[in-house]
Design an enzyme around this catalytic site. Structure first.
Site, PDB file in Angstrom:
ATOM      1  N   SER A   1      -3.876 -20.803 -34.077  1.00  0.00           N
ATOM      2  CA  SER A   1      -5.312 -20.575 -33.887  1.00  0.00           C
ATOM      3  C   SER A   1      -5.811 -19.653 -34.992  1.00  0.00           C
ATOM      4  CB  SER A   1      -5.542 -19.913 -32.526  1.00  0.00           C
ATOM      5  OG  SER A   1      -6.863 -19.430 -32.436  1.00  0.00           O
TER       6      SER A   1
ATOM      7  N   TYR B   1      -2.722 -13.100 -26.918  1.00  0.00           N
ATOM      8  CA  TYR B   1      -2.827 -14.459 -27.463  1.00  0.00           C
ATOM      9  C   TYR B   1      -2.860 -14.413 -28.986  1.00  0.00           C
ATOM     10  CZ  TYR B   1      -4.696 -19.124 -28.422  1.00  0.00           C
ATOM     11  OH  TYR B   1      -4.875 -20.407 -28.909  1.00  0.00           O
TER      12      TYR B   1
HETATM   13  N1  LIG Z   1      -8.666 -25.449 -27.094  1.00  0.00           N
HETATM   14  C1  LIG Z   1      -8.915 -24.630 -28.093  1.00  0.00           C
HETATM   15  O1  LIG Z   1     -10.064 -24.267 -28.358  1.00  0.00           O
HETATM   16  C2  LIG Z   1      -7.781 -24.138 -28.970  1.00  0.00           C
HETATM   17  C3  LIG Z   1      -8.114 -23.429 -30.143  1.00  0.00           C
HETATM   18  C4  LIG Z   1      -7.101 -22.986 -30.976  1.00  0.00           C
HETATM   19  C5  LIG Z   1      -5.786 -23.270 -30.654  1.00  0.00           C
HETATM   20  N2  LIG Z   1      -5.475 -23.958 -29.517  1.00  0.00           N
HETATM   21  C6  LIG Z   1      -4.059 -24.233 -29.226  1.00  0.00           C
HETATM   22  O2  LIG Z   1      -3.892 -25.612 -28.977  1.00  0.00           O
HETATM   23  C7  LIG Z   1      -2.747 -25.806 -28.126  1.00  0.00           C
HETATM   24  C8  LIG Z   1      -3.125 -26.732 -26.979  1.00  0.00           C
HETATM   25  O3  LIG Z   1      -4.096 -26.080 -26.213  1.00  0.00           O
HETATM   26  P1  LIG Z   1      -5.169 -26.838 -25.287  1.00  0.00           P
HETATM   27  O4  LIG Z   1      -6.488 -26.371 -25.720  1.00  0.00           O
HETATM   28  O5  LIG Z   1      -4.910 -28.297 -25.224  1.00  0.00           O
HETATM   29  O6  LIG Z   1      -4.835 -26.110 -23.915  1.00  0.00           O
HETATM   30  P2  LIG Z   1      -4.603 -26.635 -22.420  1.00  0.00           P
HETATM   31  O7  LIG Z   1      -5.516 -27.764 -22.113  1.00  0.00           O
HETATM   32  O8  LIG Z   1      -4.657 -25.406 -21.598  1.00  0.00           O
HETATM   33  O9  LIG Z   1      -3.107 -27.195 -22.483  1.00  0.00           O
HETATM   34  C9  LIG Z   1      -2.032 -26.329 -22.640  1.00  0.00           C
HETATM   35  C10 LIG Z   1      -0.776 -27.160 -22.777  1.00  0.00           C
HETATM   36  O10 LIG Z   1       0.332 -26.263 -22.941  1.00  0.00           O
HETATM   37  C11 LIG Z   1       1.352 -26.664 -22.053  1.00  0.00           C
HETATM   38  N3  LIG Z   1       2.170 -25.539 -21.638  1.00  0.00           N
HETATM   39  C12 LIG Z   1       1.776 -24.303 -21.247  1.00  0.00           C
HETATM   40  N4  LIG Z   1       2.850 -23.561 -20.906  1.00  0.00           N
HETATM   41  C13 LIG Z   1       3.939 -24.342 -21.088  1.00  0.00           C
HETATM   42  C14 LIG Z   1       5.331 -24.165 -20.928  1.00  0.00           C
HETATM   43  N5  LIG Z   1       5.839 -23.016 -20.466  1.00  0.00           N
HETATM   44  N6  LIG Z   1       6.168 -25.193 -21.227  1.00  0.00           N
HETATM   45  C15 LIG Z   1       5.679 -26.361 -21.675  1.00  0.00           C
HETATM   46  N7  LIG Z   1       4.369 -26.611 -21.840  1.00  0.00           N
HETATM   47  C16 LIG Z   1       3.508 -25.614 -21.548  1.00  0.00           C
HETATM   48  C17 LIG Z   1       0.634 -27.310 -20.864  1.00  0.00           C
HETATM   49  O11 LIG Z   1       1.549 -28.177 -20.243  1.00  0.00           O
HETATM   50  P3  LIG Z   1       1.521 -28.557 -18.664  1.00  0.00           P
HETATM   51  O12 LIG Z   1       0.795 -29.866 -18.600  1.00  0.00           O
HETATM   52  O13 LIG Z   1       2.954 -28.682 -18.318  1.00  0.00           O
HETATM   53  O14 LIG Z   1       0.808 -27.462 -17.947  1.00  0.00           O
HETATM   54  C18 LIG Z   1      -0.510 -28.023 -21.555  1.00  0.00           C
HETATM   55  O15 LIG Z   1      -0.115 -29.300 -21.991  1.00  0.00           O
HETATM   56  C19 LIG Z   1      -2.303 -24.405 -27.682  1.00  0.00           C
HETATM   57  O16 LIG Z   1      -1.198 -23.991 -28.453  1.00  0.00           O
HETATM   58  C20 LIG Z   1      -3.521 -23.541 -27.994  1.00  0.00           C
HETATM   59  O17 LIG Z   1      -3.180 -22.190 -28.234  1.00  0.00           O
HETATM   60  C21 LIG Z   1      -6.443 -24.393 -28.667  1.00  0.00           C
END
Ligand SMILES: NC(=O)c1ccc[n+]([C@@H]2O[C@H](COP(=O)([O-])OP(=O)(O)OC[C@H]3O[C@@H](n4cnc5c(N)ncnc54)[C@H](OP(=O)(O)O)[C@@H]3O)[C@@H](O)[C@H]2O)c1
Length: 234
Positions: free
Chosen positions: A140, A156
């Site tokens: 991020s 984070y």
């Molecule tokens: N959305 C944004 O604005 C944003 C911005 C910058 C970076 N990111 C990054 O993008 C990535 C995806 O985020 P997202 O926005 O799609 O978030 P999200 O919808 O909250 O999804 C999070 C994902 O992480 C998985 N996860 C969490 N803990 C885990 C664990 N212990 N073992 C295996 N899987 C685990 C969850 O799997 P389960 O299905 O098993 O719960 C889910 O698939 C993250 O690394 C986040 O930091 C997101």
């Protein structure tokens, strides 16, 4: 040298940005191992993607779970050519430095840094052996040291800064092996973590990770941090 169909493993692949990464990789002709903590969630995601997708149960906070899932992945698909470390959590409450919630900090690092590292340890030696690999750490801009203008979301942000450091070290260690390692910032994206008001949809959020996961043979891009397919300051 000609190669067969490439195989990608995407952690946290059953929802949010990870699910869209899986879809786009499958559209590009890869076999995709969709990992989620609950096998049923991975199975459901695979049904929406199609025959190129195979489900895996993997909790990145458990070395045992990672080891078993990667063993199963190898049995299902042979080698793993592409790893997208997408699984992540954002747990911060209101505390900011100088105050620290140690349990929350540990839990955040255990998923966002050590979790990615565990999967790297299980998967990357096989890539080095085969002479080909693409590793994408989903980070991020919040982790960028050049953008540390407040103490908001400290656990984070520090976890992503550390993931960026792991990206640089791993890329340096793997120079010349055929394994390219980069960090991708998806940007603020609608998802469980990003919430409903984010300006980007998952298609756009997945674009830079997928681009780095599919860098063509002969491409030397490694050790970089990218957003919108452009370099982002560390
Ligand atoms: N959305 C944004 O604005 C944003 C911005 C910058 C970076 N990111 C990054 O993008 C990535 C995806 O985020 P997202 O926005 O799609 O978030 P999200 O919808 O909250 O999804 C999070 C994902 O992480 C998985 N996860 C969490 N803990 C885990 C664990 N212990 N073992 C295996 N899987 C685990 C969850 O799997 P389960 O299905 O098993 O719960 C889910 O698939 C993250 O690394 C986040 O930091 C997101």
């Amino acid at each position: 040298m000609q190669h067969g169909r490439r195989t990608a493993l995407v952690t946290g692949g059953a929802r949010g940005i990870g699910l869209e990464v899986c879809r786009q990789l499958a559209d590009r002709g890869l076999r995709v191992l969709v990992a989620a903590r609950k096998r049923e969630a991975a199975e459901e995601a695979c049904r929406t993607i199609g025959a190129a997708a195979l489900p895996l149960a993997m909790d990145v906070t458990s070395a045992k779970s990672v080891g078993e899932a990667v063993g199963e992945a190898r049995a299902l698909a042979g080698g793993i050519d592409v790893l997208v470390n997408n699984a992540g959590v954002s747990l911060d409450g209101q505390l900011r430095p100088p105050y620290v919630d140690e349990d929350l900090l540990r839990a955040t690092l255990d998923t966002n840094l050590t979790g990615a590292w565990r999967v790297v340890e299980a998967v990357v030696p096989g890539m080095v052996e085969s002479g080909y690999g693409r590793v994408v750490n989903v980070t991020s801009s919040y982790g960028s040291l050049s953008l540390m203008d407040s103490g908001r979301h400290p656990a984070y942000r520090i976890s992503k800064t550390a993931l960026n450091a792991l990206t640089r070290m791993l890329a340096a260690e793997l120079a010349g092996t055929g394994v390219l390692v980069n960090a991708a910032d998806p940007g603020w994206t609608r998802s469980g973590m990003g919430g409903p008001s984010a300006p980007r949809g998952p298609e756009e959020g997945a674009d830079t990770p997928v681009w780095l996961a599919t860098l063509p043979e002969g491409d030397g891009t490694t050790g970089g941090l990218f957003a919108g397919r452009r370099p982002l300051p560390w």
